[in-house]
Scaffold this active site. Structure first.
Site, PDB file in Angstrom:
ATOM      1  N   ARG A 107       0.811  -1.233   0.000  1.00 33.00           N
ATOM      2  CA  ARG A 107       0.000   0.000   0.000  1.00 33.00           C
ATOM      3  C   ARG A 107       0.842   1.279   0.000  1.00 33.00           C
ATOM      4  NH1 ARG A 107      -3.455  -2.837   3.664  1.00 33.00           N
ATOM      5  NH2 ARG A 107      -5.153  -3.732   2.451  1.00 33.00           N
ATOM      6  N   LYS A 129       3.714  11.852 -10.949  1.00 32.02           N
ATOM      7  CA  LYS A 129       2.864  10.950 -11.733  1.00 32.02           C
ATOM      8  C   LYS A 129       3.618   9.659 -11.997  1.00 32.02           C
ATOM      9  CE  LYS A 129       0.116  14.239 -14.390  1.00 32.02           C
ATOM     10  NZ  LYS A 129      -0.220  14.657 -15.769  1.00 32.02           N
ATOM     11  N   GLU A 171      10.930  17.750 -24.770  1.00 32.78           N
ATOM     12  CA  GLU A 171      10.332  18.268 -23.528  1.00 32.78           C
ATOM     13  C   GLU A 171      10.993  19.599 -23.128  1.00 32.78           C
ATOM     14  OE1 GLU A 171       7.695  16.647 -22.431  1.00 32.78           O
ATOM     15  OE2 GLU A 171       8.007  14.495 -22.772  1.00 32.78           O
ATOM     16  N   LYS A 216       9.125  23.114 -14.713  1.00 35.24           N
ATOM     17  CA  LYS A 216       8.163  22.038 -14.440  1.00 35.24           C
ATOM     18  C   LYS A 216       7.716  22.056 -12.980  1.00 35.24           C
ATOM     19  CE  LYS A 216       6.515  17.467 -14.686  1.00 35.24           C
ATOM     20  NZ  LYS A 216       6.483  16.137 -15.235  1.00 35.24           N
ATOM     21  N   GLU A 226      -3.521  18.570 -11.195  1.00 41.60           N
ATOM     22  CA  GLU A 226      -3.920  18.859 -12.564  1.00 41.60           C
ATOM     23  C   GLU A 226      -5.399  19.206 -12.699  1.00 41.60           C
ATOM     24  OE1 GLU A 226      -1.813  16.609 -15.575  1.00 41.60           O
ATOM     25  OE2 GLU A 226      -3.524  16.808 -16.906  1.00 41.60           O
ATOM     26  N   ARG A 230      -1.712  22.947 -14.549  1.00 40.93           N
ATOM     27  CA  ARG A 230      -0.778  21.864 -14.873  1.00 40.93           C
ATOM     28  C   ARG A 230      -1.028  21.288 -16.270  1.00 40.93           C
ATOM     29  NH1 ARG A 230       1.436  16.818 -11.102  1.00 40.93           N
ATOM     30  NH2 ARG A 230       2.703  15.932 -12.750  1.00 40.93           N
ATOM     31  N   ASN A 234       0.883  19.427 -20.823  1.00 42.67           N
ATOM     32  CA  ASN A 234       0.413  18.462 -21.800  1.00 42.67           C
ATOM     33  C   ASN A 234       0.557  18.952 -23.246  1.00 42.67           C
ATOM     34  OD1 ASN A 234      -0.692  15.835 -21.895  1.00 42.67           O
ATOM     35  ND2 ASN A 234      -2.605  16.725 -22.642  1.00 42.67           N
ATOM     36  N   HIS A 237       1.229  16.717 -26.262  1.00 40.13           N
ATOM     37  CA  HIS A 237       1.086  15.333 -25.811  1.00 40.13           C
ATOM     38  C   HIS A 237      -0.210  14.658 -26.231  1.00 40.13           C
ATOM     39  CE1 HIS A 237       4.690  16.081 -23.529  1.00 40.13           C
ATOM     40  NE2 HIS A 237       4.696  14.848 -23.090  1.00 40.13           N
ATOM     41  N   HIS A 241       0.885  11.376 -27.744  1.00 42.89           N
ATOM     42  CA  HIS A 241       0.481  10.064 -27.223  1.00 42.89           C
ATOM     43  C   HIS A 241      -0.272   9.261 -28.289  1.00 42.89           C
ATOM     44  CE1 HIS A 241       0.643  11.385 -22.698  1.00 42.89           C
ATOM     45  NE2 HIS A 241       1.826  11.003 -23.159  1.00 42.89           N
ATOM     46  N   HIS A 253       8.810   8.495 -27.489  1.00 47.39           N
ATOM     47  CA  HIS A 253       8.020   9.550 -26.837  1.00 47.39           C
ATOM     48  C   HIS A 253       8.509  10.942 -27.262  1.00 47.39           C
ATOM     49  CE1 HIS A 253       5.414  11.299 -23.811  1.00 47.39           C
ATOM     50  NE2 HIS A 253       6.422  12.036 -23.381  1.00 47.39           N
TER      51      HIS A 253
HETATM   52  N1  LIG Z   1       5.618  10.902 -15.189  1.00 50.31           N
HETATM   53  C1  LIG Z   1       5.728  11.943 -15.968  1.00 50.31           C
HETATM   54  O1  LIG Z   1       5.342  13.050 -15.612  1.00 50.31           O
HETATM   55  C2  LIG Z   1       6.344  11.783 -17.341  1.00 50.31           C
HETATM   56  C3  LIG Z   1       6.754  12.911 -18.054  1.00 50.31           C
HETATM   57  C4  LIG Z   1       7.365  12.734 -19.290  1.00 50.31           C
HETATM   58  C5  LIG Z   1       7.559  11.454 -19.799  1.00 50.31           C
HETATM   59  N2  LIG Z   1       7.139  10.374 -19.083  1.00 50.31           N
HETATM   60  C6  LIG Z   1       7.330   9.007 -19.600  1.00 50.31           C
HETATM   61  O2  LIG Z   1       8.705   8.776 -19.870  1.00 50.31           O
HETATM   62  C7  LIG Z   1       8.810   7.731 -20.830  1.00 50.31           C
HETATM   63  C8  LIG Z   1       9.901   8.058 -21.821  1.00 50.31           C
HETATM   64  O3  LIG Z   1      11.121   8.147 -21.129  1.00 50.31           O
HETATM   65  P1  LIG Z   1      12.542   7.970 -21.865  1.00 50.31           P
HETATM   66  O4  LIG Z   1      12.528   8.677 -23.146  1.00 50.31           O
HETATM   67  O5  LIG Z   1      13.558   8.298 -20.844  1.00 50.31           O
HETATM   68  O6  LIG Z   1      12.526   6.407 -22.264  1.00 50.31           O
HETATM   69  P2  LIG Z   1      13.132   5.066 -21.620  1.00 50.31           P
HETATM   70  O7  LIG Z   1      12.990   5.013 -20.176  1.00 50.31           O
HETATM   71  O8  LIG Z   1      12.548   3.965 -22.429  1.00 50.31           O
HETATM   72  O9  LIG Z   1      14.692   5.171 -21.963  1.00 50.31           O
HETATM   73  C9  LIG Z   1      15.101   5.094 -23.307  1.00 50.31           C
HETATM   74  C10 LIG Z   1      16.196   4.042 -23.496  1.00 50.31           C
HETATM   75  O10 LIG Z   1      17.420   4.533 -22.982  1.00 50.31           O
HETATM   76  C11 LIG Z   1      18.063   3.567 -22.179  1.00 50.31           C
HETATM   77  N3  LIG Z   1      18.851   4.327 -21.197  1.00 50.31           N
HETATM   78  C12 LIG Z   1      18.356   5.069 -20.164  1.00 50.31           C
HETATM   79  N4  LIG Z   1      19.353   5.740 -19.560  1.00 50.31           N
HETATM   80  C13 LIG Z   1      20.500   5.405 -20.199  1.00 50.31           C
HETATM   81  C14 LIG Z   1      21.852   5.809 -20.068  1.00 50.31           C
HETATM   82  N5  LIG Z   1      22.215   6.744 -19.166  1.00 50.31           N
HETATM   83  N6  LIG Z   1      22.763   5.269 -20.905  1.00 50.31           N
HETATM   84  C15 LIG Z   1      22.389   4.390 -21.876  1.00 50.31           C
HETATM   85  N7  LIG Z   1      21.121   3.991 -22.070  1.00 50.31           N
HETATM   86  C16 LIG Z   1      20.185   4.496 -21.245  1.00 50.31           C
HETATM   87  C17 LIG Z   1      16.937   2.719 -21.640  1.00 50.31           C
HETATM   88  O11 LIG Z   1      17.380   1.438 -21.304  1.00 50.31           O
HETATM   89  C18 LIG Z   1      15.958   2.698 -22.814  1.00 50.31           C
HETATM   90  O12 LIG Z   1      16.303   1.681 -23.695  1.00 50.31           O
HETATM   91  C19 LIG Z   1       7.444   7.587 -21.462  1.00 50.31           C
HETATM   92  O13 LIG Z   1       6.851   6.399 -21.003  1.00 50.31           O
HETATM   93  C20 LIG Z   1       6.678   8.788 -20.933  1.00 50.31           C
HETATM   94  O14 LIG Z   1       5.282   8.523 -20.816  1.00 50.31           O
HETATM   95  C21 LIG Z   1       6.546  10.517 -17.879  1.00 50.31           C
HETATM   96 ZN   LIG Z   2       6.282  13.848 -22.252  1.00 51.16          ZN
END
Ligand SMILES: NC(=O)c1ccc[n+]([C@@H]2O[C@H](COP(=O)([O-])OP(=O)(O)OC[C@H]3O[C@@H](n4cnc5c(N)ncnc54)[C@H](O)[C@@H]3O)[C@@H](O)[C@H]2O)c1
Ligand SMILES: [Zn+2]
Length: 351
Positions: A107, A129, A171, A216, A226, A230, A234, A237, A241, A253
């Protein structure tokens, strides 16, 4: 807001940062197999023999309830009790997933975000989030669960493959467009140097990471759940998305959001909200960051429209969009910060 440590070399100080900001607890390092190879194994050694390691395969396709269950089972099998801190190490996929595991484990237990992509450092790790994707769309199951601590070490960016490094700038540009035109121009000026080999080692990276986080965190703080402002985060997005979903995540992404910034700016122009010069500045910044500015021709337009309507920000079936009035200024729409847009307008902007 959780304490946010931003410093080159911060990863090596993680045990001391945990002692200062989280206190004594058993540590579970939750990461993916690629991040494990680059940064996880040395970190686990630093954290000590009692550290539980839980891993999944990398990729957006694994941000699922199946991975959530697998990671949770690994913690249960290791006998982790409530006196646990989950370290989410990796890109946005891992910080979203590890945060969701922490939100639900017994939990809810504490967690620490240790983002290792630019995108996760400037965006995903902040704002609380957490969650997973489902077949119906992105991030449809999740929880708000703030980390206790965020540790950002820009040195970790040096191991990123070039396309993933570039992805973060979608971003970063978004942050400038929604809140700070001077920041936007600073980033656009520096893009060629940043995207060249070794760009992540430039001192300006630290400034950009800090600048985006400031934007941010200020927006999140003004509206944590949100209900209004906030929603400006988006921008790009709703379309972004939809592109990710219809392309079955073959488009990253960052790339999907970059295209989304351009399409949504064109939607704003059609509604008389976004000036043509702003639309042009956004498209030219996206191109300068070597992203496409148009939706790929092979993506089914009807499927894209359907996906925008199933976005969780839609209301009664109408997709809603946060739209810029100028660089650095968003349409408030009487405190809603999002505008319902007819499908015909969206269809025309998609092209
Ligand atoms: N929670 C939120 O507010 C929020 C905001 C923006 C994005 N997101 C989410 O983030 C995700 C996208 O994140 P991302 O682009 O970081 O993708 P990801 O986490 O898939 O990372 C991309 C790739 O890079 C590799 N990697 C990560 N760090 C590394 C490093 N230092 N060296 C070598 N390889 C590395 C990972 O293994 C992966 O293959 C989406 O799912 C999106 O929805 C969430
Ligand atoms: Zn994003």
């Amino acid at each position: 807001m959780p304490h946010t440590e931003i410093a080159r070399g911060a990863l090596d100080r993680l045990p001391a940062l945990l002692a200062d900001h989280v206190g004594a607890a058993r540590v579970a390092l939750v990461t993916d197999d690629s991040v494990w190879l680059h940064h996880g194994a040395p970190l686990a050694a630093l954290l000590g023999a009692d550290t539980v390691v839980a891993r999944i395969e990398p990729g957006e396709g694994n941000k699922t309830r199946t991975s959530w269950a697998a990671l949770t089972d690994q913690l249960l099998a290791a006998g982790c009790d409530r006196d646990l801190v989950v370290i989410g190490l990796g890109g946005g996929v891992m910080t979203d997933l590890a945060g969701f595991v922490a939100a639900t484990y017994l939990r809810g237990v504490s967690w620490v975000a240790v983002p290792t992509t630019l995108l996760a450092m400037v965006d995903a790790a902040h704002g609380g989030k957490t969650g997973v994707d489902t077949a119906q769309g992105k991030n449809l199951v999740g929880a708000f669960h703030d980390p206790r601590l965020i540790v950002i070490d820009p040195d970790a960016l040096a191991t990123l493959p070039a396309p993933i490094w570039r992805d973060g700038f979608a971003e970063v540009l978004k942050h400038g467009i929604i809140a700070d035109h001077a920041y936007f121009h600073l980033v656009v000026d520096q893009l060629p140097a940043l995207l060249a080999a070794g760009g992540s080692r430039l001192p300006i990276v630290d400034e950009i990471v800090a600048g985006s986080i400031r934007i941010k965190q200020a927006i999140v703080q003004s509206d944590p759940r949100e209900q209004g402002r906030r929603r400006v985060l988006n921008f790009g997005h709703t379309i972004g998305h939809a592109i990710e979903q219809v392309a079955h995540f073959a488009i990253s992404h960052g790339e999907a959001v970059a295209i989304g910034l351009c399409v949504e700016a064109r939607i704003g122009e059609a509604l008389g909200i976004t000036p043509a010069a702003t639309v042009e500045a956004i498209a030219s910044a996206v191109t300068r960051a070597s992203f496409p500015s148009q939706v790929p021709v092979d993506l089914d337009r009807d499927a894209l429209l359907a996906a925008t309507r199933s976005d969780k920000k839609s209301r009664r079936g109408a997709a809603r969009y946060a739209l810029p009035r100028a660089l650095g200024e968003m349409e408030a729409a009487e405190g809603e910060w999002a505008v319902a847009v007819d499908d015909a307008v969206v269809r025309a902007a998609i092209g």
